[in-house]
Motif scaffolding. Sequence first.
Motif, PDB file in Angstrom:
ATOM      1  N   LEU A  27       0.828  -1.216   0.000  1.00 15.39           N
ATOM      2  CA  LEU A  27       0.000   0.000   0.000  1.00 15.39           C
ATOM      3  C   LEU A  27       0.858   1.259   0.000  1.00 15.39           C
ATOM      4  O   LEU A  27       0.520   2.239  -0.680  1.00 15.39           O
ATOM      5  N   VAL A  28       1.951   1.249   0.750  1.00 21.42           N
ATOM      6  CA  VAL A  28       2.850   2.411   0.748  1.00 21.42           C
ATOM      7  C   VAL A  28       3.434   2.612  -0.642  1.00 21.42           C
ATOM      8  O   VAL A  28       3.512   3.743  -1.147  1.00 21.42           O
ATOM      9  N   PHE A  29       3.821   1.521  -1.286  1.00 19.22           N
ATOM     10  CA  PHE A  29       4.374   1.620  -2.640  1.00 19.22           C
ATOM     11  C   PHE A  29       3.323   2.156  -3.607  1.00 19.22           C
ATOM     12  O   PHE A  29       3.622   3.004  -4.460  1.00 19.22           O
ATOM     13  N   ALA A  30       2.074   1.678  -3.472  1.00 20.03           N
ATOM     14  CA  ALA A  30       0.998   2.166  -4.340  1.00 20.03           C
ATOM     15  C   ALA A  30       0.755   3.654  -4.108  1.00 20.03           C
ATOM     16  O   ALA A  30       0.558   4.419  -5.070  1.00 20.03           O
ATOM     17  N   ALA A  31       0.782   4.083  -2.847  1.00 15.62           N
ATOM     18  CA  ALA A  31       0.601   5.507  -2.543  1.00 15.62           C
ATOM     19  C   ALA A  31       1.726   6.340  -3.132  1.00 15.62           C
ATOM     20  O   ALA A  31       1.501   7.444  -3.646  1.00 15.62           O
ATOM     21  N   MET A  32       2.940   5.801  -3.105  1.00 16.41           N
ATOM     22  CA  MET A  32       4.075   6.520  -3.687  1.00 16.41           C
ATOM     23  C   MET A  32       3.914   6.657  -5.198  1.00 16.41           C
ATOM     24  O   MET A  32       4.242   7.692  -5.774  1.00 16.41           O
ATOM     25  N   LEU A  33       3.407   5.604  -5.840  1.00 18.63           N
ATOM     26  CA  LEU A  33       3.170   5.676  -7.284  1.00 18.63           C
ATOM     27  C   LEU A  33       2.154   6.774  -7.605  1.00 18.63           C
ATOM     28  O   LEU A  33       2.337   7.547  -8.551  1.00 18.63           O
ATOM     29  N   LEU A  34       1.096   6.844  -6.810  1.00 17.11           N
ATOM     30  CA  LEU A  34       0.095   7.889  -7.013  1.00 17.11           C
ATOM     31  C   LEU A  34       0.688   9.275  -6.751  1.00 17.11           C
ATOM     32  O   LEU A  34       0.221  10.266  -7.307  1.00 17.11           O
ATOM     33  N   GLY A  35       1.705   9.326  -5.886  1.00 18.23           N
ATOM     34  CA  GLY A  35       2.343  10.598  -5.548  1.00 18.23           C
ATOM     35  C   GLY A  35       3.476  10.993  -6.478  1.00 18.23           C
ATOM     36  O   GLY A  35       4.172  11.977  -6.206  1.00 18.23           O
ATOM     37  N   GLY A  36       3.692  10.211  -7.548  1.00 20.25           N
ATOM     38  CA  GLY A  36       4.707  10.581  -8.530  1.00 20.25           C
ATOM     39  C   GLY A  36       5.926   9.695  -8.593  1.00 20.25           C
ATOM     40  O   GLY A  36       6.843   9.950  -9.381  1.00 20.25           O
ATOM     41  N   SER A  42      12.577   4.697  -8.363  1.00 22.53           N
ATOM     42  CA  SER A  42      12.235   6.084  -8.057  1.00 22.53           C
ATOM     43  C   SER A  42      13.491   6.892  -7.734  1.00 22.53           C
ATOM     44  O   SER A  42      14.425   6.374  -7.106  1.00 22.53           O
ATOM     45  N   PRO A  43      13.532   8.161  -8.132  1.00 20.55           N
ATOM     46  CA  PRO A  43      14.667   9.027  -7.792  1.00 20.55           C
ATOM     47  C   PRO A  43      14.770   9.233  -6.278  1.00 20.55           C
ATOM     48  O   PRO A  43      13.775   9.087  -5.548  1.00 20.55           O
ATOM     49  N   ASN A  44      15.970   9.565  -5.830  1.00 19.12           N
ATOM     50  CA  ASN A  44      16.185   9.771  -4.397  1.00 19.12           C
ATOM     51  C   ASN A  44      15.287  10.860  -3.817  1.00 19.12           C
ATOM     52  O   ASN A  44      14.869  10.778  -2.661  1.00 19.12           O
ATOM     53  N   GLY A  45      15.000  11.892  -4.621  1.00 19.31           N
ATOM     54  CA  GLY A  45      14.172  12.985  -4.112  1.00 19.31           C
ATOM     55  C   GLY A  45      12.796  12.526  -3.678  1.00 19.31           C
ATOM     56  O   GLY A  45      12.266  12.978  -2.653  1.00 19.31           O
ATOM     57  N   ILE A  46      12.214  11.615  -4.439  1.00 20.79           N
ATOM     58  CA  ILE A  46      10.894  11.093  -4.085  1.00 20.79           C
ATOM     59  C   ILE A  46      10.984  10.246  -2.825  1.00 20.79           C
ATOM     60  O   ILE A  46      10.144  10.347  -1.913  1.00 20.79           O
ATOM     61  N   GLN A  47      12.014   9.401  -2.746  1.00 20.57           N
ATOM     62  CA  GLN A  47      12.188   8.573  -1.560  1.00 20.57           C
ATOM     63  C   GLN A  47      12.382   9.429  -0.312  1.00 20.57           C
ATOM     64  O   GLN A  47      11.833   9.131   0.753  1.00 20.57           O
ATOM     65  N   LEU A  48      13.148  10.498  -0.451  1.00 24.70           N
ATOM     66  CA  LEU A  48      13.390  11.383   0.692  1.00 24.70           C
ATOM     67  C   LEU A  48      12.092  12.046   1.158  1.00 24.70           C
ATOM     68  O   LEU A  48      11.865  12.198   2.361  1.00 24.70           O
TER      69      LEU A  48
END
Length: 341
Positions: A27-36, A42-48
């Motif tokens: 679910l966290v991964f899915a939310a991250m996908l929805l968030g870009g 994923s780039p480090n900026g998104i992970q941060l």
Amino acid sequence: MQSFHDVLEQRLPNVTLTKLLIVINVLVFAAMLLGGAWFWHSPNGIQLSWGANFGPATQDGEWWRLGSAMFLHFGAMHLALNCYALWDAGQLAERMYGHARFLGIYLISGLGGNLLSLVMQGNSAVSGGASGAIFGIYAAVLVFLWRERAAIHAREFRWLFGAGSAFAVLTVVLGFVIPGIDNAAHIGGFITGLLASIIFSQTITARIMPLKYSVGAVLTTILVSIFLFKNIPPPKYRWSDELLLRSQISAFLFQDQAINRSWLEIMHEGKQGKVSFDELAGKIDYSISEPYEESFEKLSKLPLDPDLPSAMQLENILRYAEKRKEASKALAERLREQAQP
């Protein structure tokens, strides 16, 4: 002789927390996908932005990243491999230790792995993933199997213990060969899992863990944690300063677009000849020169630490803003001179 796996399944039929942890990670991964975030990597900026572990950010008062990082994954393959490993070892560990103890081992191992990762990588890498916690689970499974080895059929013990050991060793070896794998989190999670399995010790036929061993494991965990915290490399810069620079640079770029639109409007009015040179000069002062001057003064007050990732961009913007300010002022002066009789 009943298989050990059947004994464990009778001991605890439902592995609720293992399933729940897998669902949370997905679910966290899915939310991250929805968030870009990107599907494969994923780039480090998104992970941060989602709470990855990174020296300057974690040490700038965001210690919660040691926990949040264990629920983030850098891509679909990273997630799939960790979920498979979690299901493989998690169902065994949860049945061996029970729901609450299993969760305790998982979380403590994840924290321990991320702490060692912070010590070893510090300012050089952004890290995340459940692998530190999963390695702790594998360690706990191996400890339980070893203590119960007399009650397990020799062939089943060799298979279970050998497969778990092979997974841990092979993954660590690959971590030294393949770049981008956070081996420090794996090793830290495994060691923490060993200690946690003693602290939260459970048994079927083996003797109860002596209290002195459990107390010793608690003290060792505390002392090692203190040692690691004291040896975290100092951050090269303050993360809050970097975030401030990014927000102010973004605000300037947005304002610069508005100033450029104003400039086009002023040039259009000048070509139509409906306003005097004095009026054009006044519009340039108000809409061009003054905003650039205000932006220059505001940006000049920002931290200018050369180690900040955005420091070079800030310097370029300062030079740009000053140049545009001086050019617009010079143009306004020439217009006023032309307006004089």
